[in-house]
Design a protein around this motif. Sequence first.
Motif, PDB file in Angstrom:
ATOM      1  N   UNK A   9       0.783  -1.119  -0.136  1.00 41.26           N
ATOM      2  CA  UNK A   9       0.013   0.006   0.007  1.00 41.26           C
ATOM      3  C   UNK A   9       0.880   1.151   0.176  1.00 41.26           C
ATOM      4  N   UNK A  10       0.783   2.170  -0.980  1.00 42.42           N
ATOM      5  CA  UNK A  10       1.695   3.217  -1.219  1.00 42.42           C
ATOM      6  C   UNK A  10       0.713   4.621  -0.748  1.00 42.42           C
ATOM      7  N   UNK A  11       1.273   5.106   0.515  1.00 40.40           N
ATOM      8  CA  UNK A  11       0.597   6.225   1.040  1.00 40.40           C
ATOM      9  C   UNK A  11      -0.153   6.079   2.293  1.00 40.40           C
ATOM     10  N   UNK A  12       0.445   6.891   3.376  1.00 37.79           N
ATOM     11  CA  UNK A  12       0.129   6.614   4.603  1.00 37.79           C
ATOM     12  C   UNK A  12      -0.786   7.742   5.446  1.00 37.79           C
ATOM     13  N   UNK A  13      -1.862   8.146   4.579  1.00 37.98           N
ATOM     14  CA  UNK A  13      -2.751   9.066   5.069  1.00 37.98           C
ATOM     15  C   UNK A  13      -4.029   8.281   5.656  1.00 37.98           C
ATOM     16  N   UNK A  14      -5.241   8.629   5.982  1.00 39.41           N
ATOM     17  CA  UNK A  14      -6.201   7.868   6.759  1.00 39.41           C
ATOM     18  C   UNK A  14      -6.415   6.974   5.673  1.00 39.41           C
ATOM     19  N   UNK A  15      -6.732   7.068   4.291  1.00 34.73           N
ATOM     20  CA  UNK A  15      -7.194   6.251   3.274  1.00 34.73           C
ATOM     21  C   UNK A  15      -6.176   4.997   3.220  1.00 34.73           C
ATOM     22  N   UNK A  16      -5.001   5.255   3.061  1.00 38.80           N
ATOM     23  CA  UNK A  16      -3.742   3.957   3.066  1.00 38.80           C
ATOM     24  C   UNK A  16      -3.990   3.319   4.193  1.00 38.80           C
ATOM     25  N   UNK A  17      -3.980   4.072   5.476  1.00 36.93           N
ATOM     26  CA  UNK A  17      -3.921   3.062   6.815  1.00 36.93           C
ATOM     27  C   UNK A  17      -5.216   2.181   6.743  1.00 36.93           C
ATOM     28  N   UNK A  35       5.173   4.998   3.173  1.00 35.12           N
ATOM     29  CA  UNK A  35       4.711   6.490   3.451  1.00 35.12           C
ATOM     30  C   UNK A  35       6.100   7.417   2.974  1.00 35.12           C
ATOM     31  N   UNK A  36       5.929   8.303   2.236  1.00 37.46           N
ATOM     32  CA  UNK A  36       7.043   8.937   1.905  1.00 37.46           C
ATOM     33  C   UNK A  36       7.531  10.095   2.758  1.00 37.46           C
ATOM     34  N   UNK A  37       6.604  10.495   3.763  1.00 36.27           N
ATOM     35  CA  UNK A  37       7.215  11.182   4.674  1.00 36.27           C
ATOM     36  C   UNK A  37       6.645  10.635   6.129  1.00 36.27           C
ATOM     37  N   UNK A  38       5.655  11.347   6.916  1.00 34.24           N
ATOM     38  CA  UNK A  38       5.249  10.893   8.194  1.00 34.24           C
ATOM     39  C   UNK A  38       3.844  10.245   7.934  1.00 34.24           C
ATOM     40  N   UNK A  39       3.359   9.499   8.653  1.00 29.52           N
ATOM     41  CA  UNK A  39       1.908   9.266   8.618  1.00 29.52           C
ATOM     42  C   UNK A  39       0.753  10.730   8.743  1.00 29.52           C
ATOM     43  N   UNK A  40      -0.143  10.871   7.949  1.00 29.75           N
ATOM     44  CA  UNK A  40      -1.075  11.837   8.118  1.00 29.75           C
ATOM     45  C   UNK A  40      -0.370  13.117   7.492  1.00 29.75           C
ATOM     46  N   UNK A  41       0.848  13.163   6.974  1.00 30.66           N
ATOM     47  CA  UNK A  41       1.462  14.244   6.582  1.00 30.66           C
ATOM     48  C   UNK A  41       1.061  15.080   5.390  1.00 30.66           C
ATOM     49  N   UNK A  42       0.164  14.127   4.687  1.00 30.38           N
ATOM     50  CA  UNK A  42      -0.790  14.858   3.451  1.00 30.38           C
ATOM     51  C   UNK A  42      -1.924  15.655   3.742  1.00 30.38           C
ATOM     52  N   UNK A  43      -2.901  15.398   3.161  1.00 32.42           N
ATOM     53  CA  UNK A  43      -3.955  16.373   3.272  1.00 32.42           C
ATOM     54  C   UNK A  43      -4.963  15.832   4.715  1.00 32.42           C
ATOM     55  N   UNK A  44      -4.499  14.640   5.286  1.00 30.14           N
ATOM     56  CA  UNK A  44      -5.094  14.131   6.366  1.00 30.14           C
ATOM     57  C   UNK A  44      -4.797  15.057   7.635  1.00 30.14           C
ATOM     58  N   UNK A 209       5.792  -7.593  -5.038  1.00 29.19           N
ATOM     59  CA  UNK A 209       4.442  -7.917  -4.678  1.00 29.19           C
ATOM     60  C   UNK A 209       3.447  -8.259  -5.447  1.00 29.19           C
ATOM     61  N   UNK A 210       2.457  -9.112  -4.934  1.00 29.93           N
ATOM     62  CA  UNK A 210       1.555  -9.662  -5.991  1.00 29.93           C
ATOM     63  C   UNK A 210       0.489  -8.449  -6.246  1.00 29.93           C
ATOM     64  N   UNK A 211       0.354  -7.657  -5.269  1.00 29.15           N
ATOM     65  CA  UNK A 211      -0.800  -6.585  -5.450  1.00 29.15           C
ATOM     66  C   UNK A 211      -0.191  -5.254  -5.207  1.00 29.15           C
ATOM     67  N   UNK A 212      -0.597  -4.048  -5.608  1.00 32.99           N
ATOM     68  CA  UNK A 212      -0.175  -2.849  -5.227  1.00 32.99           C
ATOM     69  C   UNK A 212      -1.452  -1.877  -5.230  1.00 32.99           C
ATOM     70  N   UNK A 213      -1.516  -1.270  -4.250  1.00 32.26           N
ATOM     71  CA  UNK A 213      -2.617  -0.192  -3.946  1.00 32.26           C
ATOM     72  C   UNK A 213      -1.929   1.213  -3.666  1.00 32.26           C
ATOM     73  N   UNK A 214      -2.507   2.133  -4.612  1.00 33.09           N
ATOM     74  CA  UNK A 214      -1.856   3.595  -4.364  1.00 33.09           C
ATOM     75  C   UNK A 214      -2.973   4.529  -3.777  1.00 33.09           C
ATOM     76  N   UNK A 215      -2.647   5.081  -2.656  1.00 34.19           N
ATOM     77  CA  UNK A 215      -3.412   5.828  -2.030  1.00 34.19           C
ATOM     78  C   UNK A 215      -2.537   7.130  -1.875  1.00 34.19           C
ATOM     79  N   UNK A 216      -2.342   7.897  -2.603  1.00 32.56           N
ATOM     80  CA  UNK A 216      -1.094   8.883  -2.583  1.00 32.56           C
ATOM     81  C   UNK A 216      -1.756  10.096  -2.649  1.00 32.56           C
TER      82      UNK A 216
END
Length: 831
Positions: A9-17, A35-44, A209-216
């Motif tokens: 899972x790529x992206x550590x905002x609320x959706x990715x978590x 997560x490229x930064x810290x969890x919640x560091x995007x719009x979250x 990975x077999x699967x990838x999810x982007x939540x960027x």
Amino acid sequence: MKSHARAVVVGGGAVGAGIAYHLAKAGWSDVVLLERDELTSGSTWHAAGLLPLFNMSYATSHIHDYSVKFYKSLEEETGLNAGFSVVGNLRMAQTDARMDEFQLYASTAETVGVPYEWLTPSEIRSRWPLIRTEDLKGALFHPTDGYINPADVTQAMAKGARQRGVEIVRKAQVDSYEWTGSEWIVRGRIMAERGGNLLASEQTFEIRAEHVVTATGNHAQRTAKLLGIKSPAIPVEHQYIVTEPDPALVEWRKSNPEHPVIRDADALWYVREERGGWILGPYEDGAPARFEYGVPDSFRADLFPLDLERIEEEYMSMIHRLPSSESVGLKDDFNGPICYTPDGNPLVGPAPGLRNMWLAEGFSFGITAAGGTGYYLAQMMVEGEAEIDMASLDPKRYGPWMTTEYAARKNEESYSHVFVLHHPDEEREACRPLRTAPCYDRVKARGAQFGVVNGWERPNYYAPEGFNDHDSRSFRRGGWWQYAVEEAKAIRETAGLIDASAFAKHWVSGPGATAFLDWFTTNKLPKVGRINLTYALTGAGTTRTEYTIVRRQENGYYLVSAGAWTAYDADNLKKSAEDFMAEGGETVMVHDVTTQWGVFALAGPNSRAILKELIRDAEPETALSNKRFPWLSAREIELGMVPTVAIRVAYTGELGWELHHPIEMQNHLFDRLMEAGEKHGMKLVGARAQNWLRQEKSYRAFGNELGRDATPLEADLPRFVDLSKDFRGKAAMEAKGIRSKCVTLLIDGPSDADPWGREALYTPEGERTGRLTSGGYSVAFGKSIGMGYVKPSEAEVGRKLKVKMQGQLWDCEIVEDSPYDPTNARIRQDG
């Protein structure tokens, strides 16, 4: 960091978590979240954390409802308080039209099981005396939602994911995705803090990975470029302000609970309490799109300068609604990027053209949707399909015709429309016209009022000069209704011509085409020169697509499907053909020919007489007879100078033909049809009348009665399912049985309104038994009509039910399928 995982899972905002948590809960514990930064560091981090339950979309309503319920359970599981304040949500209305909107919302909410109550202005005032109410009509109150701390709920989901085995890696930026044919290789670099900036270090990583999810989130454009796809997910500025404590509020709170989230939709804002003060969040006109081509590397948890002039009107209206706020100063302000899409709904599902790549992008209400998105997306990935129809959120609802300019301007419009009246007959104006059939100018000059389908301009109805479509919209029978009635009557009594050029069209050919389509669809394949209606299923046995298949050659098939789903169908056809060939099937070629063929649908008792005047044939008097041109057949004919593939079928249930023609010859054919039709009483007809007429014939529509949450057997279409053959999804379809059943209802509703297809259905005893999926007016029966799903025990013909409209229950009755002309005598009429 792991080098192999079941899913990344790529992206550590609320959706990715939320996605990581639910994948693990569904049994995929071997998951890595990057997560490229810290969890919640995007719009979250700068989201206001509101949890609005109501939504016009059935799928989104389910997603939001799941989230609200799920967030309340997180603390017990993880020990972390998610910061959920269940204060309720007060939606106020200043106009009767807004109350009509709320009543439609309410009936839709009942189909999901969301509780609510109605309040009068005096009841609002007595419960919350700080709110000015003398100019209100009333309000809708949701007691079970409220607001939540975005960072807290994200951390709680992240902890729950870790407890279930998910590895969460911060400061890990993905730089490339490579598909090997069996797995994804996700490569990137570890990020490092340098002078307050986040920069890529020399340390790299690689995960298979077999699967990838982007939540960027705001980085969706960068993600799309890395994947080689297009995405309409582009951020728009959203600003909100926080006031200093309001002495009147502080005093009131000494002996009273917290105010609910207050929404004055007619003033375009929400307000909630914040530490004795107020948060004002406006959805004003003029908010600009940002980062159309990607987020700058220097932008982290940053904000834009506040533009108070842009929200001055909304600020003043807050003071009007909450007079005590007038003397309160501003404490803080936020203006940050929130991702949007042209229709305001997120992009959730398989990425176009890619295998095992899943998108969860474009969330304008990401906190509300995070939990439910994780739940339903995990179902799609783990079980093959979600329990609700997620097609309305599919990323492929936007085709390759979409550009950055289109997405940015439409997203700005979507933002400004958050609180406008969402009439079911609404048509938004931005970026139009864009995709037009050649006859566009001709039908516009004749009064066409257009809607948009997959970017195409399509006539909804025809009105006299000077008519204003925008002003005609309503939650009841709009100003256009009378014109649609006349158009529907014309098809029933004389003839009507419909521009259906937006239909999706595909050519499937090659040595393996017949075997492929026999496996891919549920019905018997037609013989050369004949047509069949059939369905492609999901792996879960539910309806993926409806096709009209025209067999033009032994191994050459022309497939026609719903115009809104061209890219959606193209992707599925091509991937399915690849699967078929990978299993040893012969070569299959799939071509999207949508823009090569225009389509006119000519229907009505006089349609044969009109075509006789145009057809060039050695025996024109018999060329269109039942003997030479029977129902459910296709012929190559000449209409004047236009070579035409004519299909004897009519979605309206009358004698008629679909005229598929080279699109560059459309205007010539249109002019000849108009000349011939004039003496036979032919009218131009739009999509709204057609929609009513198809319900009189119980013709199911994809996206309404047909979808990924019901099988063709539940749609009560066994005649189009050949159980003697094997086809994809057959076993899963049979295993599901009949959980609900599609029925047609005639409705004794209000004199000034018809259902829209979003209303709840009840038994006479008051038990909710189902929901409408379509609705409208029947010219044949002189009353409202609808189609929908009910419990199998309630589905017998003659059963009396109730439908919820305008806050009341109205009588309705289940009728036999095709209540108009049930024997199809009019369609088969000879001549």
